[in-house]
Write an enzyme that holds these catalytic residues in place. Structure first.
Site, PDB file in Angstrom:
ATOM      1  N   HIS A   1       0.836  -1.303   0.020  1.00 55.60           N
ATOM      2  CA  HIS A   1      -0.085  -0.099  -0.169  1.00 55.60           C
ATOM      3  C   HIS A   1       0.939   1.311  -0.002  1.00 55.60           C
ATOM      4  CE1 HIS A   1      -2.416  -2.956   2.171  1.00 55.60           C
ATOM      5  NE2 HIS A   1      -3.460  -2.535   1.295  1.00 55.60           N
TER       6      HIS A   1
ATOM      7  N   SER B   1      -2.209  -8.447   3.526  1.00 57.85           N
ATOM      8  CA  SER B   1      -2.568  -8.150   4.722  1.00 57.85           C
ATOM      9  C   SER B   1      -2.734  -9.458   5.158  1.00 57.85           C
ATOM     10  CB  SER B   1      -4.021  -7.163   4.761  1.00 57.85           C
ATOM     11  OG  SER B   1      -3.668  -6.008   4.060  1.00 57.85           O
ATOM     12  N   ARG B   2      -3.268 -10.568   4.351  1.00 62.02           N
ATOM     13  CA  ARG B   2      -3.558 -11.932   5.045  1.00 62.02           C
ATOM     14  C   ARG B   2      -2.442 -12.719   5.471  1.00 62.02           C
ATOM     15  NH1 ARG B   2      -7.541 -11.206   0.779  1.00 62.02           N
ATOM     16  NH2 ARG B   2      -9.627 -11.858   1.229  1.00 62.02           N
TER      17      ARG B   2
HETATM   18  P1  AMP Z   1      -6.357  -4.459  -0.574  1.00 62.75           P
HETATM   19  O1  AMP Z   1      -6.125  -3.315   0.505  1.00 62.75           O
HETATM   20  O2  AMP Z   1      -5.632  -5.697  -0.214  1.00 62.75           O
HETATM   21  O3  AMP Z   1      -7.480  -4.217  -1.139  1.00 62.75           O
HETATM   22  O4  AMP Z   1      -5.247  -3.478  -1.537  1.00 62.75           O
HETATM   23  C1  AMP Z   1      -5.247  -2.330  -1.747  1.00 62.75           C
HETATM   24  C2  AMP Z   1      -4.419  -1.954  -3.030  1.00 62.75           C
HETATM   25  O5  AMP Z   1      -3.094  -2.286  -2.824  1.00 62.75           O
HETATM   26  C3  AMP Z   1      -4.891  -2.745  -4.346  1.00 62.75           C
HETATM   27  O6  AMP Z   1      -4.703  -1.971  -5.464  1.00 62.75           O
HETATM   28  C4  AMP Z   1      -3.725  -3.942  -4.219  1.00 62.75           C
HETATM   29  O7  AMP Z   1      -3.483  -4.396  -5.606  1.00 62.75           O
HETATM   30  C5  AMP Z   1      -2.652  -3.216  -3.654  1.00 62.75           C
HETATM   31  N1  AMP Z   1      -1.551  -4.190  -3.028  1.00 62.75           N
HETATM   32  C6  AMP Z   1      -1.967  -5.064  -2.255  1.00 62.75           C
HETATM   33  N2  AMP Z   1      -0.886  -5.705  -2.069  1.00 62.75           N
HETATM   34  C7  AMP Z   1       0.349  -5.418  -2.784  1.00 62.75           C
HETATM   35  C8  AMP Z   1       1.534  -5.680  -2.968  1.00 62.75           C
HETATM   36  N3  AMP Z   1       2.086  -6.669  -2.277  1.00 62.75           N
HETATM   37  N4  AMP Z   1       2.301  -4.849  -3.945  1.00 62.75           N
HETATM   38  C9  AMP Z   1       1.561  -3.659  -4.516  1.00 62.75           C
HETATM   39  N5  AMP Z   1       0.181  -3.604  -4.382  1.00 62.75           N
HETATM   40  C10 AMP Z   1      -0.233  -4.346  -3.435  1.00 62.75           C
END
Ligand code: AMP
Length: 305
Positions: free
Chosen positions: A43, A192-193
């Protein structure tokens, strides 16, 4: 950083921040980083890209119940608002939009979005309703927060394809920016998981990134068969329960038989109760294959602090 809970407050806070900001020749006005919170370096990489390219950075923080097809997954999703707001402020977010569900959805609403073809394969096939839920919440954020650019991770490759397609189909006046996957120092894609796994499960989960890297190496060595590339992913490890491994077109997420265009090799697998997804991107610059494996952290992730 202003913390706000309604769309209208988020728009006025961003406009105020825009007027307070100075300079910014060539920068976009407002950049949006949608998240479900429990922030990690993935993020933060989106925030820092938005920070470089936009005068104002708005981050949304909302665990969207509509995109969880399994309710226990929603219940177990890690949450910590205080931690997240501190990290967001340190990373340079100007407006943190954290709406309650009543702000995001009205009981009387009736509009839905069907992402169609791009959402039928892989995650769409395995998680009924997932992409409809993502499309609806992202459409609300794109329409309601006044951003000119929105930043998404390549980590969720099919989601990125779906969002690009939706923004184009619905003529949203907004640029969708895809950013590389950030990985822990041993290769595990940040999610996050990851905090839900035991040390042994985490070790087993490394089969996914190792498999993808073996396939990426094969592709760099000239392998072009999707079947052989997918086989290279799973060949190394049976510590995880593989759900799918597919080579897909970056443009429409259709499944490919051969690596002959910009594409991504995507895998989903479970370790115990935790379902993980990961991928490597194949870009084609001037006819040459360029593999985007993402970026490795040099030290332990802030997820474990
Ligand atoms: P989430 O909070 O998991 O819904 O992710 C929010 C944003 O962060 C989404 O655009 C995801 O693709 C991005 N994201 C999540 N994990 C990663 C990561 N390891 N590297 C880059 N972007 C990420």
């Amino acid at each position: 950083m202003r913390v706000v809970s309604s769309f209208s407050e988020a728009r006025s806070a961003a406009t105020e921040a825009y007027h307070r900001s100075n300079g910014g020749e060539g920068l976009a006005a407002i950049g949006l980083v949608p998240t479900m919170g429990f922030l990690h370096e993935g993020h933060l990489s989106l925030i820092s890209r938005a920070r470089r390219e936009c005068r104002v950075v708005t981050m949304s923080h909302y665990v969207n119940p509509r995109q969880f097809n399994v309710s226990s997954d929603f219940d177990r999703y890690p949450r910590s608002f205080e931690r997240d707001s501190q990290l967001a402020a340190e990373a340079g977010v100007d407006v943190l939009f954290a709406p309650p569900t009543s702000e995001m959805y009205e009981p009387t609403e009736s509009t839905s979005i069907r992402p169609g073809r791009v959402a039928r394969t892989m995650e769409g096939a395995g998680r009924p309703g997932h992409f409809e839920g993502v499309a609806l919440v992202v459409a609300k954020l794109l329409a309601g927060l006044g951003a000119q650019r929105a930043y998404f991770g390549r980590k969720d490759a099919q989601q990125l394809t779906m969002i690009r397609r939706m923004a184009r189909d619905l003529r949203f006046p907004i640029e969708i920016v895809g950013c590389p996957t950030i990985r822990e120092s041993d290769g595990l894609a940040l999610s996050s998981r990851n905090v839900l796994m035991s040390a042994q499960e985490r070790e087993a989960a490394l089969d996914i990134s190792r498999g993808l890297w073996a396939a990426a190496l094969a592709a760099e060595g000239g392998e072009r068969s999707a079947e052989d590339l997918c086989h290279a992913v799973t060949a190394g490890g049976d510590g995880v329960a593989w759900e799918y491994v597919e080579l897909a077109d970056q443009d429409d997420a259709s499944l490919l038989d051969a690596l002959d265009r910009p594409s991504f090799l995507a895998a989903a697998a479970s370790v115990g109760e935790v379902r993980l997804i990961d991928n490597v991107f194949f870009d084609m610059g001037g006819g040459h294959l360029a593999v985007d494996r993402g970026i490795l952290l040099q030290s332990p992730s802030l997820l474990y602090r």
